[in-house]
Motif scaffolding. Structure first.
Motif, mmCIF file in Angstrom:
data_model
loop_
_atom_site.group_PDB
_atom_site.id
_atom_site.type_symbol
_atom_site.label_atom_id
_atom_site.label_comp_id
_atom_site.label_asym_id
_atom_site.label_seq_id
_atom_site.Cartn_x
_atom_site.Cartn_y
_atom_site.Cartn_z
ATOM 1 N N LYS A 17 95.455 -88.164 -56.920
ATOM 2 C CA LYS A 17 95.383 -88.428 -55.477
ATOM 3 C C LYS A 17 96.321 -89.574 -55.086
ATOM 4 O O LYS A 17 96.983 -89.531 -54.034
ATOM 5 N N LYS A 18 96.365 -90.602 -55.932
ATOM 6 C CA LYS A 18 97.216 -91.762 -55.645
ATOM 7 C C LYS A 18 98.685 -91.366 -55.642
ATOM 8 O O LYS A 18 99.465 -91.801 -54.775
ATOM 9 N N GLU A 19 99.071 -90.512 -56.598
ATOM 10 C CA GLU A 19 100.457 -90.054 -56.659
ATOM 11 C C GLU A 19 100.828 -89.258 -55.404
ATOM 12 O O GLU A 19 101.946 -89.355 -54.902
ATOM 13 N N LEU A 20 99.888 -88.466 -54.922
ATOM 14 C CA LEU A 20 100.134 -87.707 -53.686
ATOM 15 C C LEU A 20 100.328 -88.651 -52.504
ATOM 16 O O LEU A 20 101.208 -88.459 -51.669
ATOM 17 N N GLU A 21 99.496 -89.686 -52.440
ATOM 18 C CA GLU A 21 99.617 -90.670 -51.366
ATOM 19 C C GLU A 21 100.969 -91.376 -51.411
ATOM 20 O O GLU A 21 101.532 -91.745 -50.374
ATOM 21 N N ASN A 22 101.494 -91.534 -52.641
ATOM 22 C CA ASN A 22 102.779 -92.216 -52.814
ATOM 23 C C ASN A 22 103.976 -91.293 -52.559
ATOM 24 O O ASN A 22 105.121 -91.696 -52.724
ATOM 25 N N GLY A 23 103.677 -90.035 -52.206
ATOM 26 C CA GLY A 23 104.743 -89.115 -51.857
ATOM 27 C C GLY A 23 105.256 -88.232 -52.971
ATOM 28 O O GLY A 23 106.301 -87.582 -52.819
ATOM 29 N N SER A 24 104.560 -88.180 -54.102
ATOM 30 C CA SER A 24 105.004 -87.332 -55.219
ATOM 31 C C SER A 24 104.853 -85.850 -54.865
ATOM 32 O O SER A 24 103.864 -85.443 -54.258
ATOM 33 N N HIS A 25 105.839 -85.059 -55.271
ATOM 34 C CA HIS A 25 105.800 -83.616 -55.034
ATOM 35 C C HIS A 25 105.914 -82.824 -56.337
ATOM 36 O O HIS A 25 105.774 -81.607 -56.324
ATOM 37 N N THR A 26 106.190 -83.509 -57.436
ATOM 38 C CA THR A 26 106.345 -82.828 -58.729
ATOM 39 C C THR A 26 105.420 -83.469 -59.748
ATOM 40 O O THR A 26 105.454 -84.684 -59.960
ATOM 41 N N PHE A 27 104.587 -82.638 -60.378
ATOM 42 C CA PHE A 27 103.582 -83.125 -61.307
ATOM 43 C C PHE A 27 103.658 -82.371 -62.627
ATOM 44 O O PHE A 27 103.835 -81.153 -62.649
ATOM 45 N N LEU A 28 103.521 -83.106 -63.729
ATOM 46 C CA LEU A 28 103.438 -82.513 -65.054
ATOM 47 C C LEU A 28 102.024 -82.716 -65.570
ATOM 48 O O LEU A 28 101.608 -83.839 -65.844
ATOM 49 N N MET A 29 101.265 -81.624 -65.666
ATOM 50 C CA MET A 29 99.862 -81.676 -66.092
ATOM 51 C C MET A 29 99.793 -81.374 -67.587
ATOM 52 O O MET A 29 100.113 -80.261 -68.013
ATOM 53 N N THR A 30 99.402 -82.352 -68.384
ATOM 54 C CA THR A 30 99.351 -82.164 -69.824
ATOM 55 C C THR A 30 97.905 -82.183 -70.316
ATOM 56 O O THR A 30 97.020 -82.730 -69.662
ATOM 57 N N GLY A 31 97.689 -81.595 -71.490
ATOM 58 C CA GLY A 31 96.347 -81.573 -72.063
ATOM 59 C C GLY A 31 96.142 -80.332 -72.913
ATOM 60 O O GLY A 31 96.905 -79.372 -72.811
ATOM 61 N N PRO A 32 95.113 -80.331 -73.770
ATOM 62 C CA PRO A 32 94.865 -79.188 -74.645
ATOM 63 C C PRO A 32 94.479 -77.931 -73.864
ATOM 64 O O PRO A 32 94.107 -78.009 -72.685
ATOM 65 N N ALA A 33 94.582 -76.794 -74.520
ATOM 66 C CA ALA A 33 94.256 -75.516 -73.882
ATOM 67 C C ALA A 33 92.807 -75.501 -73.414
ATOM 68 O O ALA A 33 91.904 -75.975 -74.107
ATOM 69 N N GLY A 34 92.601 -74.943 -72.218
ATOM 70 C CA GLY A 34 91.248 -74.753 -71.708
ATOM 71 C C GLY A 34 90.566 -75.990 -71.177
ATOM 72 O O GLY A 34 89.347 -76.003 -70.994
ATOM 73 N N CYS A 35 91.332 -77.057 -70.871
ATOM 74 C CA CYS A 35 90.702 -78.292 -70.384
ATOM 75 C C CYS A 35 90.728 -78.406 -68.862
ATOM 76 O O CYS A 35 90.200 -79.373 -68.306
ATOM 77 N N GLY A 36 91.377 -77.438 -68.179
ATOM 78 C CA GLY A 36 91.312 -77.436 -66.718
ATOM 79 C C GLY A 36 92.579 -77.816 -65.992
ATOM 80 O O GLY A 36 92.538 -78.122 -64.789
ATOM 81 N N LYS A 37 93.725 -77.779 -66.659
ATOM 82 C CA LYS A 37 94.987 -78.170 -66.008
ATOM 83 C C LYS A 37 95.315 -77.252 -64.827
ATOM 84 O O LYS A 37 95.612 -77.715 -63.726
ATOM 85 N N THR A 38 95.267 -75.951 -65.069
ATOM 86 C CA THR A 38 95.626 -74.998 -64.020
ATOM 87 C C THR A 38 94.605 -75.021 -62.884
ATOM 88 O O THR A 38 94.967 -74.915 -61.703
ATOM 89 N N THR A 39 93.339 -75.159 -63.234
ATOM 90 C CA THR A 39 92.296 -75.246 -62.205
ATOM 91 C C THR A 39 92.540 -76.442 -61.291
ATOM 92 O O THR A 39 92.441 -76.346 -60.061
ATOM 93 N N LEU A 40 92.887 -77.581 -61.892
ATOM 94 C CA LEU A 40 93.164 -78.787 -61.111
ATOM 95 C C LEU A 40 94.386 -78.575 -60.217
ATOM 96 O O LEU A 40 94.405 -78.996 -59.057
#
Length: 310
Positions: free
Chosen positions: A29-52
């Motif tokens: 949320k903070k990154e969005l407030e700061n104007g970010s438009h590109t995000f790299l979501m990392t983490g093990p399989a099945g932990c909820g990256k795509t859902t988020l």
């Protein structure tokens, strides 16, 4: 709806429904407030990256028709990058934003990663990119530096138990704590795997049956993997090895690859040295399961047999 669809039926639709990763959500949320438009979501399989990422797409105002989810394993050619860069010039067909969600983006070929650099750096105000990966090390450094990196962590046992109990309550099923504890042990923090295991046992008549099924499933998975490893250590032919591979759960091919390598390494450290063991270790060390998925396991077995014949 199918009983095995529990993890889809109870997939979070907003931040308040997400279990765990509070600090990650706050950072996002903070990154969005700061104007970010590109995000790299990392983490093990099945932990909820795509859902988020899907929830964030709604948060930034993208309508259903303006959310594009792309499987990078199947779309890793340069044409994908060209198509995205063409489409991002246009206004959203519905909502206020256009969002691209790339699953397993580490499978992009190097030319594709380079092609996306300009798009990630000069992103229009109405465009957002969410890149999801289990292996960020496969991405080139310039691409990663253009993204806000969001690390999605596996659930703790307490968080997993809460998720499982909440789901069981919604299904109006009462389950004992021992079953929840067993699922936590097997799932290792993966919310998707935890809910799949729950779906497998939730409608059984007793906790005794549930524990038996969970144990049998784990034992079968272990037994099938061990059978393959033992066969790889012997003068087993290609056809027989491929037949054994079919019985192994390859939904996570990297896990299988690491398991085979660990078994062979253990044999060597114990002083058991054969051409078959050495060839297997070499072949599986070179297998790129992140790029080629299950096919990499088949290729590794073929390579192992070729080495022995030479």
């Amino acid at each position: 709806m199918e009983r095995t669809e529990l993890y889809r039926r109870y997939r979070p639709q907003n931040f308040s429904e997400i279990v765990g990763n509070e600090a990650t959500i706050k950072s996002l949320k903070k990154e969005l407030e700061n104007g970010s438009h590109t995000f790299l979501m990392t983490g093990p399989a099945g932990c909820g990256k795509t859902t988020l990422a899907r929830i964030m797409a709604k948060e930034v105002g993208a309508g259903d028709l303006s959310i594009h989810e792309i499987n990078s394993a199947e779309n890793r050619g340069i044409d994908t990058a060209r198509e995205v860069m063409e489409q991002m010039r246009y206004n959203p067909s519905d909502g206020k934003a256009i969002v691209w969600i790339f699953d397993e983006c580490h499978q992009w070929l190097a030319p594709v990663q380079n092609a996306f650099l300009k798009a990630l750096e000069d992103t229009p105000q109405h465009v957002y990119f969410f890149l999801c990966t289990t292996d960020p090390q496969k991405l080139i450094a310039p691409l990663k530096t253009r993204c806000s990196i969001i690390n999605v962590k596996p659930l703790t046992n307490d968080e997993m138990t809460y998720l499982l109990k909440r789901t069981a309550r919604a299904e109006k099923i009462k389950i004992g704590n021992e079953v929840y504890e067993r699922i936590c042990e097997i799932a290792q923090g993966g919310s998707r795997k935890g809910l799949k295991l729950l779906a497998k046992v939730i409608y059984l008549d007793s906790d005794e049956e549930r524990l038996e099924v969970l144990k049998a499933g784990e034992d079968n998975e272990t037994a099938e993997s061990l059978e393959l490893c033992r066969a790889l250590c012997k003068k087993t032919g290609l056809k027989a090895l491929l037949g054994l591979l079919k019985n192994v759960d390859t939904s996570d091919p990297e896990k299988v690859r690491q398991g085979v390598m660990g078994y062979m390494n253990s044999c060597l450290l114990k002083g058991v040295v054969t051409n078959e063991i050495v060839a297997t270790l070499q072949a599986f060390s070179s297998a790129d399961t992140y790029r080629n998925g299950k096919v990499a396991l088949t290729v590794a077995i073929v390579d192992r047999c070729d080495m022995i014949e030479e």
